[in-house]
Design a protein around this motif. Structure first.
Motif, short mmCIF file in Angstrom:
data_model
loop_
_atom_site.label_atom_id
_atom_site.label_comp_id
_atom_site.label_asym_id
_atom_site.label_seq_id
_atom_site.Cartn_x
_atom_site.Cartn_y
_atom_site.Cartn_z
N ASP A 34 0.81 -1.22 0.00
CA ASP A 34 0.00 0.00 0.00
C ASP A 34 0.84 1.27 0.00
OD1 ASP A 34 -2.39 -1.33 -0.16
OD2 ASP A 34 -2.81 -1.24 1.99
N ASP A 35 2.02 1.22 0.59
CA ASP A 35 2.87 2.42 0.58
C ASP A 35 3.69 2.55 -0.71
OD1 ASP A 35 4.92 0.55 0.86
OD2 ASP A 35 5.46 1.17 2.89
N GLY A 36 3.57 1.57 -1.60
CA GLY A 36 4.25 1.62 -2.88
C GLY A 36 5.73 1.31 -2.81
N GLU A 37 6.21 0.84 -1.69
CA GLU A 37 7.65 0.64 -1.48
C GLU A 37 8.14 -0.78 -1.76
OE1 GLU A 37 9.91 3.08 -0.72
OE2 GLU A 37 8.22 4.44 -1.03
N THR A 38 7.27 -1.77 -1.58
CA THR A 38 7.72 -3.15 -1.64
C THR A 38 6.90 -3.94 -2.64
OG1 THR A 38 8.29 -3.01 0.70
CG2 THR A 38 8.18 -5.22 -0.25
N ALA A 39 7.59 -4.61 -3.55
CA ALA A 39 6.92 -5.48 -4.53
C ALA A 39 6.83 -6.89 -3.95
CB ALA A 39 7.69 -5.49 -5.83
N SER A 40 5.76 -7.58 -4.31
CA SER A 40 5.54 -8.94 -3.82
C SER A 40 5.20 -9.92 -4.93
CB SER A 40 4.40 -8.94 -2.79
OG SER A 40 3.20 -8.51 -3.41
N GLY A 41 5.37 -9.50 -6.15
CA GLY A 41 5.04 -10.32 -7.31
C GLY A 41 4.69 -9.40 -8.46
N GLY A 42 4.09 -9.97 -9.49
CA GLY A 42 3.77 -9.15 -10.64
C GLY A 42 2.58 -9.66 -11.42
N ILE A 43 2.14 -8.83 -12.35
CA ILE A 43 1.06 -9.15 -13.28
C ILE A 43 1.61 -8.91 -14.68
CG2 ILE A 43 -1.22 -8.47 -14.14
CD1 ILE A 43 -1.62 -9.48 -11.41
N TYR A 44 1.44 -9.88 -15.55
CA TYR A 44 1.83 -9.77 -16.94
C TYR A 44 0.59 -10.05 -17.78
CZ TYR A 44 6.49 -11.10 -15.05
OH TYR A 44 7.65 -11.20 -14.33
N LEU A 45 0.29 -9.22 -18.73
CA LEU A 45 -0.72 -9.50 -19.73
C LEU A 45 0.03 -9.70 -21.04
CD1 LEU A 45 -3.43 -6.86 -18.78
CD2 LEU A 45 -3.43 -9.31 -18.28
N VAL A 46 -0.02 -10.92 -21.55
CA VAL A 46 0.76 -11.27 -22.73
C VAL A 46 -0.15 -11.76 -23.84
CG1 VAL A 46 2.86 -11.80 -21.42
CG2 VAL A 46 1.20 -13.61 -21.85
N ASP A 47 0.27 -11.51 -25.06
CA ASP A 47 -0.46 -11.99 -26.24
C ASP A 47 0.37 -13.09 -26.88
OD1 ASP A 47 -2.29 -12.26 -28.24
OD2 ASP A 47 -1.70 -10.45 -29.31
N LEU A 48 0.04 -14.33 -26.54
CA LEU A 48 0.76 -15.50 -27.04
C LEU A 48 -0.25 -16.52 -27.54
CD1 LEU A 48 3.39 -15.65 -24.18
CD2 LEU A 48 3.87 -15.15 -26.58
N ASP A 49 0.21 -17.48 -28.32
CA ASP A 49 -0.70 -18.41 -28.99
C ASP A 49 -1.24 -19.53 -28.10
OD1 ASP A 49 -0.62 -17.05 -31.41
OD2 ASP A 49 1.15 -18.16 -32.08
N SER A 50 -0.57 -19.81 -26.98
CA SER A 50 -1.02 -20.93 -26.17
C SER A 50 -0.57 -20.76 -24.71
CB SER A 50 -0.45 -22.25 -26.70
OG SER A 50 0.97 -22.27 -26.52
N ARG A 51 -1.20 -21.53 -23.86
CA ARG A 51 -0.81 -21.57 -22.44
C ARG A 51 0.64 -22.02 -22.32
NH1 ARG A 51 -3.22 -21.73 -17.77
NH2 ARG A 51 -5.26 -21.74 -18.75
N GLU A 52 1.04 -22.98 -23.13
CA GLU A 52 2.42 -23.47 -23.08
C GLU A 52 3.42 -22.36 -23.40
OE1 GLU A 52 -0.41 -26.56 -23.24
OE2 GLU A 52 -0.11 -25.03 -24.77
N GLU A 53 3.10 -21.52 -24.38
CA GLU A 53 3.97 -20.39 -24.69
C GLU A 53 4.02 -19.40 -23.53
OE1 GLU A 53 3.63 -18.37 -28.44
OE2 GLU A 53 3.12 -20.24 -29.45
#
Length: 98
Positions: free
Chosen positions: A44-63
């Protein structure tokens, strides 16, 4: 097809995240053509990361899984887990894309 990849850092790995961060950013820049959006999940204070979110455009789950496993954060053993979820893009940059 779009996928959402959510990552969850292992506890007490902030120093490792900072150590590998530039290599991770270089990896993202090298793969910018598949990125719709991405960024860190922050405290909440914007100081510490705990992971991430990626939105990707790929052809399959395996990719999508190959993509995240090639990320330097994954290779450095930063993540406790990650999830790959098929995603339907409806809005992007505040615009309806349907």
């Amino acid at each position: 097809m779009p996928f959402l990849i959510e990552t969850f850092d292992k506890a007490d790995r902030q120093a490792l995240r900072l150590e590998v961060r530039q290599t991770h950013l270089d990896y993202l820049e090298a793969n910018v053509d598949v990125l719709l959006a991405c960024g860190a999940k922050l405290s909440d204070d914007g100081e510490t990361a705990s992971g991430g979110i990626y939105l990707v455009d790929l052809d399959s789950r395996e990719e999508a899984e190959r993509f995240i496993k090639a990320d330097p954060f994954y290779q450095a053993d930063l993540f406790a887990e990650f999830k790959v979820i098929r995603w339907r893009q409806a809005y992007l940059n505040r615009k309806n894309t349907l």
